[in-house]
Design a protein around this motif. Sequence first.
Motif, PDB file in Angstrom:
ATOM      1  N   VAL A  37       0.836  -1.205   0.000  1.00 48.28           N
ATOM      2  CA  VAL A  37       0.000   0.000   0.000  1.00 48.28           C
ATOM      3  C   VAL A  37       0.871   1.255   0.000  1.00 48.28           C
ATOM      4  N   VAL A  38       1.913   1.263   0.810  1.00 44.51           N
ATOM      5  CA  VAL A  38       2.802   2.433   0.853  1.00 44.51           C
ATOM      6  C   VAL A  38       3.486   2.624  -0.495  1.00 44.51           C
ATOM      7  N   MET A  43       3.922   5.569  -5.653  1.00 41.48           N
ATOM      8  CA  MET A  43       4.040   5.565  -7.107  1.00 41.48           C
ATOM      9  C   MET A  43       2.906   6.338  -7.778  1.00 41.48           C
ATOM     10  N   GLN A  44       1.687   6.268  -7.243  1.00 43.09           N
ATOM     11  CA  GLN A  44       0.554   6.923  -7.887  1.00 43.09           C
ATOM     12  C   GLN A  44       0.421   8.393  -7.508  1.00 43.09           C
ATOM     13  N   ILE A  48       3.565   9.369   0.470  1.00 43.25           N
ATOM     14  CA  ILE A  48       3.085   8.172   1.168  1.00 43.25           C
ATOM     15  C   ILE A  48       1.721   8.411   1.800  1.00 43.25           C
ATOM     16  N   PHE A  49       1.541   9.537   2.460  1.00 42.08           N
ATOM     17  CA  PHE A  49       0.289   9.807   3.155  1.00 42.08           C
ATOM     18  C   PHE A  49      -0.443  10.974   2.473  1.00 42.08           C
TER      19      PHE A  49
END
Length: 53
Positions: A37-38, A43-44, A48-49
């Motif tokens: 998930v991280v 990447m998207q 990260i958050f």
Amino acid sequence: MTPDMQARGQKPVPTNNVYTLIIGLTLLVVLATTVFVVYTCHMQYGKIFFDLF
């Protein structure tokens, strides 16, 4: 001498480690999912958050 007296100095031998194996595999699955998930978020979205506000 009774059988109980002879067994006092010995360590107990676990008869089954299935529950320990299940807990270990569950921990690995949770950690792998977290890493996935991280990595996918990074990447998207490039971070990260998310910024919630």
